[in-house]
Design a protein around this motif. Sequence first.
Motif, PDB file in Angstrom:
ATOM      1  N   THR A  22      10.860  56.022  87.287  1.00  0.00           N
ATOM      2  CA  THR A  22      10.467  54.654  87.623  1.00  0.00           C
ATOM      3  C   THR A  22      10.655  54.362  89.115  1.00  0.00           C
ATOM      4  O   THR A  22      11.419  55.041  89.812  1.00  0.00           O
ATOM      5  CB  THR A  22      11.282  53.627  86.820  1.00  0.00           C
ATOM      6  N   ARG A  23       9.979  53.335  89.558  1.00  0.00           N
ATOM      7  CA  ARG A  23      10.124  52.855  90.939  1.00  0.00           C
ATOM      8  C   ARG A  23      11.576  52.458  91.189  1.00  0.00           C
ATOM      9  O   ARG A  23      12.141  52.765  92.235  1.00  0.00           O
ATOM     10  CB  ARG A  23       9.174  51.672  91.154  1.00  0.00           C
ATOM     11  N   ASP A  24      12.187  51.759  90.224  1.00  0.00           N
ATOM     12  CA  ASP A  24      13.579  51.318  90.392  1.00  0.00           C
ATOM     13  C   ASP A  24      14.533  52.500  90.570  1.00  0.00           C
ATOM     14  O   ASP A  24      15.475  52.421  91.360  1.00  0.00           O
ATOM     15  CB  ASP A  24      14.021  50.462  89.203  1.00  0.00           C
ATOM     16  N   GLU A  25      14.301  53.588  89.821  1.00  0.00           N
ATOM     17  CA  GLU A  25      15.139  54.783  89.979  1.00  0.00           C
ATOM     18  C   GLU A  25      15.010  55.368  91.387  1.00  0.00           C
ATOM     19  O   GLU A  25      15.993  55.786  91.993  1.00  0.00           O
ATOM     20  CB  GLU A  25      14.720  55.881  88.996  1.00  0.00           C
ATOM     21  N   ILE A  26      13.770  55.443  91.857  1.00  0.00           N
ATOM     22  CA  ILE A  26      13.517  55.986  93.199  1.00  0.00           C
ATOM     23  C   ILE A  26      14.235  55.150  94.255  1.00  0.00           C
ATOM     24  O   ILE A  26      14.916  55.689  95.138  1.00  0.00           O
ATOM     25  CB  ILE A  26      12.001  56.079  93.464  1.00  0.00           C
ATOM     26  N   ALA A  28      16.825  53.072  93.833  1.00  0.00           N
ATOM     27  CA  ALA A  28      18.287  53.127  93.670  1.00  0.00           C
ATOM     28  C   ALA A  28      18.852  54.420  94.234  1.00  0.00           C
ATOM     29  O   ALA A  28      19.869  54.411  94.945  1.00  0.00           O
ATOM     30  CB  ALA A  28      18.663  52.968  92.200  1.00  0.00           C
ATOM     31  N   PHE A  29      18.206  55.552  93.937  1.00  0.00           N
ATOM     32  CA  PHE A  29      18.692  56.820  94.465  1.00  0.00           C
ATOM     33  C   PHE A  29      18.632  56.807  95.988  1.00  0.00           C
ATOM     34  O   PHE A  29      19.593  57.177  96.666  1.00  0.00           O
ATOM     35  CB  PHE A  29      17.881  57.997  93.915  1.00  0.00           C
ATOM     36  N   ALA A  30      17.501  56.374  96.527  1.00  0.00           N
ATOM     37  CA  ALA A  30      17.331  56.362  97.982  1.00  0.00           C
ATOM     38  C   ALA A  30      18.344  55.447  98.653  1.00  0.00           C
ATOM     39  O   ALA A  30      18.921  55.807  99.684  1.00  0.00           O
ATOM     40  CB  ALA A  30      15.908  55.940  98.334  1.00  0.00           C
ATOM     41  N   ALA A  31      18.576  54.285  98.085  1.00  0.00           N
ATOM     42  CA  ALA A  31      19.522  53.343  98.680  1.00  0.00           C
ATOM     43  C   ALA A  31      20.917  53.952  98.792  1.00  0.00           C
ATOM     44  O   ALA A  31      21.617  53.747  99.787  1.00  0.00           O
ATOM     45  CB  ALA A  31      19.570  52.053  97.862  1.00  0.00           C
ATOM     46  N   GLU A  32      21.288  54.730  97.796  1.00  0.00           N
ATOM     47  CA  GLU A  32      22.639  55.310  97.816  1.00  0.00           C
ATOM     48  C   GLU A  32      22.725  56.630  98.567  1.00  0.00           C
ATOM     49  O   GLU A  32      23.707  56.884  99.262  1.00  0.00           O
ATOM     50  CB  GLU A  32      23.141  55.506  96.383  1.00  0.00           C
ATOM     51  N   PHE A  33      21.706  57.495  98.455  1.00  0.00           N
ATOM     52  CA  PHE A  33      21.861  58.862  98.945  1.00  0.00           C
ATOM     53  C   PHE A  33      20.891  59.289 100.050  1.00  0.00           C
ATOM     54  O   PHE A  33      21.163  60.262 100.751  1.00  0.00           O
ATOM     55  CB  PHE A  33      21.713  59.849  97.773  1.00  0.00           C
ATOM     56  N   PRO A  35      18.624  57.004 102.434  1.00  0.00           N
ATOM     57  CA  PRO A  35      18.007  55.735 102.806  1.00  0.00           C
ATOM     58  C   PRO A  35      17.003  55.848 103.962  1.00  0.00           C
ATOM     59  O   PRO A  35      17.166  55.243 105.014  1.00  0.00           O
ATOM     60  CB  PRO A  35      19.216  54.871 103.185  1.00  0.00           C
ATOM     61  N   GLN A  36      15.950  56.597 103.730  1.00  0.00           N
ATOM     62  CA  GLN A  36      14.876  56.693 104.708  1.00  0.00           C
ATOM     63  C   GLN A  36      13.751  55.744 104.289  1.00  0.00           C
ATOM     64  O   GLN A  36      13.540  55.511 103.095  1.00  0.00           O
ATOM     65  CB  GLN A  36      14.355  58.123 104.777  1.00  0.00           C
ATOM     66  N   PRO A  37      12.998  55.230 105.271  1.00  0.00           N
ATOM     67  CA  PRO A  37      11.970  54.220 104.971  1.00  0.00           C
ATOM     68  C   PRO A  37      10.939  54.650 103.929  1.00  0.00           C
ATOM     69  O   PRO A  37      10.517  53.825 103.110  1.00  0.00           O
ATOM     70  CB  PRO A  37      11.307  53.973 106.324  1.00  0.00           C
ATOM     71  N   MET A  38      10.527  55.912 103.915  1.00  0.00           N
ATOM     72  CA  MET A  38       9.494  56.341 102.958  1.00  0.00           C
ATOM     73  C   MET A  38       9.993  56.358 101.518  1.00  0.00           C
ATOM     74  O   MET A  38       9.194  56.464 100.593  1.00  0.00           O
ATOM     75  CB  MET A  38       8.906  57.708 103.331  1.00  0.00           C
ATOM     76  N   HIS A  39      11.322  56.220 101.344  1.00  0.00           N
ATOM     77  CA  HIS A  39      11.911  56.170 100.008  1.00  0.00           C
ATOM     78  C   HIS A  39      12.334  54.755  99.598  1.00  0.00           C
ATOM     79  O   HIS A  39      12.687  54.537  98.445  1.00  0.00           O
ATOM     80  CB  HIS A  39      13.124  57.095  99.928  1.00  0.00           C
ATOM     81  N   LEU A  40      12.318  53.835 100.560  1.00  0.00           N
ATOM     82  CA  LEU A  40      12.841  52.494 100.307  1.00  0.00           C
ATOM     83  C   LEU A  40      11.853  51.359 100.525  1.00  0.00           C
ATOM     84  O   LEU A  40      11.992  50.300  99.919  1.00  0.00           O
ATOM     85  CB  LEU A  40      14.049  52.231 101.224  1.00  0.00           C
ATOM     86  N   ASP A  41      10.886  51.558 101.412  1.00  0.00           N
ATOM     87  CA  ASP A  41      10.028  50.459 101.839  1.00  0.00           C
ATOM     88  C   ASP A  41       8.565  50.853 101.697  1.00  0.00           C
ATOM     89  O   ASP A  41       8.110  51.782 102.357  1.00  0.00           O
ATOM     90  CB  ASP A  41      10.364  50.118 103.296  1.00  0.00           C
ATOM     91  N   GLU A  42       7.850  50.137 100.834  1.00  0.00           N
ATOM     92  CA  GLU A  42       6.464  50.509 100.552  1.00  0.00           C
ATOM     93  C   GLU A  42       5.565  50.412 101.780  1.00  0.00           C
ATOM     94  O   GLU A  42       4.699  51.268 101.980  1.00  0.00           O
ATOM     95  CB  GLU A  42       5.928  49.687  99.389  1.00  0.00           C
ATOM     96  N   GLU A  43       5.772  49.409 102.617  1.00  0.00           N
ATOM     97  CA  GLU A  43       4.927  49.272 103.810  1.00  0.00           C
ATOM     98  C   GLU A  43       5.189  50.426 104.784  1.00  0.00           C
ATOM     99  O   GLU A  43       4.253  51.053 105.287  1.00  0.00           O
ATOM    100  CB  GLU A  43       5.167  47.929 104.499  1.00  0.00           C
ATOM    101  N   ALA A  44       6.452  50.702 105.046  1.00  0.00           N
ATOM    102  CA  ALA A  44       6.785  51.824 105.935  1.00  0.00           C
ATOM    103  C   ALA A  44       6.306  53.141 105.332  1.00  0.00           C
ATOM    104  O   ALA A  44       5.794  54.016 106.042  1.00  0.00           O
ATOM    105  CB  ALA A  44       8.294  51.867 106.181  1.00  0.00           C
ATOM    106  N   ALA A  45       6.441  53.282 104.028  1.00  0.00           N
ATOM    107  CA  ALA A  45       6.019  54.513 103.344  1.00  0.00           C
ATOM    108  C   ALA A  45       4.514  54.711 103.460  1.00  0.00           C
ATOM    109  O   ALA A  45       4.039  55.841 103.617  1.00  0.00           O
ATOM    110  CB  ALA A  45       6.443  54.472 101.878  1.00  0.00           C
ATOM    111  N   SER A  46       3.757  53.623 103.406  1.00  0.00           N
ATOM    112  CA  SER A  46       2.291  53.747 103.497  1.00  0.00           C
ATOM    113  C   SER A  46       1.851  54.251 104.869  1.00  0.00           C
ATOM    114  O   SER A  46       0.783  54.834 105.004  1.00  0.00           O
ATOM    115  CB  SER A  46       1.619  52.408 103.178  1.00  0.00           C
ATOM    116  N   GLY A  57      13.427  64.167  98.053  1.00  0.00           N
ATOM    117  CA  GLY A  57      13.456  65.526  97.519  1.00  0.00           C
ATOM    118  C   GLY A  57      14.770  65.816  96.810  1.00  0.00           C
ATOM    119  O   GLY A  57      14.808  66.555  95.821  1.00  0.00           O
ATOM    120  N   TRP A  58      15.852  65.196  97.291  1.00  0.00           N
ATOM    121  CA  TRP A  58      17.154  65.398  96.648  1.00  0.00           C
ATOM    122  C   TRP A  58      17.198  64.710  95.292  1.00  0.00           C
ATOM    123  O   TRP A  58      17.856  65.190  94.372  1.00  0.00           O
ATOM    124  CB  TRP A  58      18.282  64.921  97.566  1.00  0.00           C
ATOM    125  N   HIS A  59      16.478  63.604  95.162  1.00  0.00           N
ATOM    126  CA  HIS A  59      16.354  62.952  93.858  1.00  0.00           C
ATOM    127  C   HIS A  59      15.609  63.882  92.900  1.00  0.00           C
ATOM    128  O   HIS A  59      16.019  64.079  91.750  1.00  0.00           O
ATOM    129  CB  HIS A  59      15.613  61.618  94.024  1.00  0.00           C
TER     130      HIS A  59
END
Length: 150
Positions: A22-26, A28-33, A35-46, A57-59
């Motif tokens: 799920t999006r929430d899992e992605i 949550a994992f990124a926030a804790e382990f 925290p890069q923009p492409m894993h946390l922020d949809e606009e930055a990721a786009s 990748g670690w997730h």
Amino acid sequence: MTLTFEDFPPGRFGTFGPRHVTRDEILAFAAEFDPQPMHLDEEAASKSMLRGLSGSGWHLCSLMMRMMADGFITRAASLGSPGVDEVRWLSPLRPGDDLTLDVDVVEARTSKSRPSLGIVKFKCTVRNAKGDALCEMTSPILIERREGAV
């Protein structure tokens, strides 16, 4: 039934899953382990080379380990692993992906120094529902031999 070294001849061992991500899992994992923009922020990721929100990748490696554990490791006479030979991230993990895990035995040999155990080298490939390979890992696992096999 406990799987021993003798249960892992070279070739395809099995396919495990699916595991829905799920999006929430992605997030949550990124926030804790990771925290890069492409894993946390949809606009930055786009705007990133990944062109959209993607899991770390670690997730993906953590999910692979869980699928391995649920699929066969917890049923095996595993003594652990001396490490990972290779990990390759091939395509992004996306919210909503349904993952499967293909497991192949690349090599199986008896330990020279401890003949009561074998060394099984696995190649694991995580795929999404379209069949795209997202991640590959090659790793040896130490597994006890069947009693009387020595």
